[in-house]
Design a protein around this motif. Structure first.
Motif, short mmCIF file in Angstrom:
data_model
loop_
_atom_site.label_atom_id
_atom_site.label_comp_id
_atom_site.label_asym_id
_atom_site.label_seq_id
_atom_site.Cartn_x
_atom_site.Cartn_y
_atom_site.Cartn_z
N ILE A 30 0.82 -1.22 0.00
CA ILE A 30 0.00 0.00 0.00
C ILE A 30 0.85 1.27 0.00
O ILE A 30 0.31 2.38 0.09
N THR A 31 2.17 1.11 -0.09
CA THR A 31 3.07 2.26 -0.01
C THR A 31 3.42 2.80 -1.38
O THR A 31 3.88 2.05 -2.25
N GLY A 32 3.23 4.10 -1.58
CA GLY A 32 3.68 4.74 -2.81
C GLY A 32 5.15 5.11 -2.69
O GLY A 32 5.68 5.23 -1.59
N LEU A 82 7.76 12.52 9.18
CA LEU A 82 6.46 12.37 8.55
C LEU A 82 5.85 13.74 8.29
O LEU A 82 6.08 14.68 9.06
N PHE A 83 5.06 13.85 7.24
CA PHE A 83 4.31 15.08 6.99
C PHE A 83 3.05 14.74 6.21
O PHE A 83 2.84 13.60 5.80
N GLY A 84 2.19 15.72 6.06
CA GLY A 84 0.89 15.48 5.43
C GLY A 84 -0.20 15.61 6.47
O GLY A 84 -0.11 16.41 7.39
N GLU A 85 -1.22 14.78 6.37
CA GLU A 85 -2.38 14.88 7.25
C GLU A 85 -2.17 14.02 8.50
O GLU A 85 -2.85 13.01 8.72
N CYS A 108 8.23 8.00 0.61
CA CYS A 108 7.20 6.97 0.64
C CYS A 108 5.91 7.63 1.10
O CYS A 108 5.94 8.57 1.89
N SER A 109 4.77 7.15 0.62
CA SER A 109 3.50 7.76 1.03
C SER A 109 2.41 6.71 1.13
O SER A 109 2.50 5.62 0.55
N PHE A 110 1.37 7.06 1.88
CA PHE A 110 0.23 6.17 2.10
C PHE A 110 -1.05 6.96 1.91
O PHE A 110 -1.15 8.11 2.35
N LEU A 111 -2.04 6.35 1.28
CA LEU A 111 -3.37 6.94 1.29
C LEU A 111 -3.86 7.00 2.73
O LEU A 111 -3.63 6.06 3.50
N LEU A 112 -4.49 8.08 3.11
CA LEU A 112 -4.93 8.25 4.49
C LEU A 112 -5.84 7.09 4.92
O LEU A 112 -5.72 6.57 6.04
N SER A 113 -6.73 6.67 4.04
CA SER A 113 -7.65 5.56 4.38
C SER A 113 -6.89 4.27 4.63
O SER A 113 -7.21 3.52 5.57
N ASP A 114 -5.87 3.99 3.81
CA ASP A 114 -5.07 2.78 4.01
C ASP A 114 -4.30 2.84 5.32
O ASP A 114 -4.17 1.85 6.04
N PHE A 115 -3.76 4.03 5.64
CA PHE A 115 -2.97 4.17 6.86
C PHE A 115 -3.86 4.04 8.09
O PHE A 115 -3.46 3.44 9.10
N GLU A 116 -5.07 4.58 8.04
CA GLU A 116 -6.00 4.44 9.15
C GLU A 116 -6.33 2.97 9.41
O GLU A 116 -6.37 2.51 10.55
#
Length: 225
Positions: A30-32, A82-85, A108-116
């Motif tokens: 799930i990681t970009g 980390l940064f973002g929401e 690396c990045s994650f969709l907020l929904s996936d990270f939740e």
């Protein structure tokens, strides 16, 4: 190749040390993964796609923009940050964007929904994340306190000291910092004018406390700064 890189990047980060080998392998799915160059904008808070970012290499600035279009550097993001929401709330963001400062970055990045969902499935990771974000928010709060209660010279000295301790190369009492910030960006960080920063740097150089150049800042004796 990217899957291998993502695995090592995530495994080496202290936030994910509570995860097993298999859990990190699943996390890679799930990681970009993104590389970017100096001046590139990574995200806008107004974007319809909500993400959380992990910086693996380089430096990024988080810039807030007020209603009149004035910009202030809210934070300097360094390797491992980390940064973002980060609050996991989509509607609680200032008008801000993230822009690359160094020659290149790896993210690396994650969709907020996936990270939740990931946090819900891994209570230990959720606790680790809460502590990580709590410390970050405390640091930002301290930065704001410094802006309110300290004068410009004190703010500049504190900024240089913190920067040196985080990223500088220490030799004896001397610290050399690779300079990726313009004088205007330093002014934005400590909420003053570029002209004030230029004058304060000159004063510190006259006192032989620092040497400043576009590529490097040398603090001659960190105990005297």
């Amino acid at each position: 190749m990217y899957e291998d890189l993502k695995y090592w990047y995530l495994r080496d980060h202290k936030l994910f040390r509570v995860l097993s080998f298999e859990q990190i392998k699943q996390l890679c799915i799930i990681t970009g993964f993104k590389k970017a160059i100096k001046g590139e904008v990574i995200y806008f808070s107004s974007s319809s796609i909500s993400r959380i970012f992990l910086l693996k290499k380089g430096n990024i600035k988080i810039v807030t923009v007020d209603e009149e279009g004035n910009e202030t550097i809210k934070d300097i993001i360094q390797k491992g940050d980390l940064f973002g929401e980060l609050t996991l709330e989509r509607d609680n963001l200032e008008n801000e964007y993230a822009k690359v400062l160094s020659d290149k970055v790896v993210i690396c990045s994650f969709l907020l929904s996936d990270f939740e969902n990931l946090l819900l499935q891994n209570p230990k990771l959720a606790l680790s994340y809460t502590k990580f974000v709590g410390l970050k928010m405390k640091r930002i709060k301290n930065n704001y306190s410094n802006l309110i209660f300290k004068d410009a010279k004190t703010r500049l000295i504190q900024f240089l000291r913190d920067w040196g301790e985080k990223e500088g190369m220490l030799t004896g009492n001397t610290i050399a910092i690779k300079n990726y910030l313009t004088q205007n960006e330093i002014a934005q960080v400590i909420c003053t004018s570029r002209q004030t920063v230029i004058q304060l740097i000159k004063e510190l150089e006259i006192d032989q406390i620092i040497n400043y150049s576009r590529k490097e800042i040398v603090i001659h004796n960190i105990t005297k700064l």
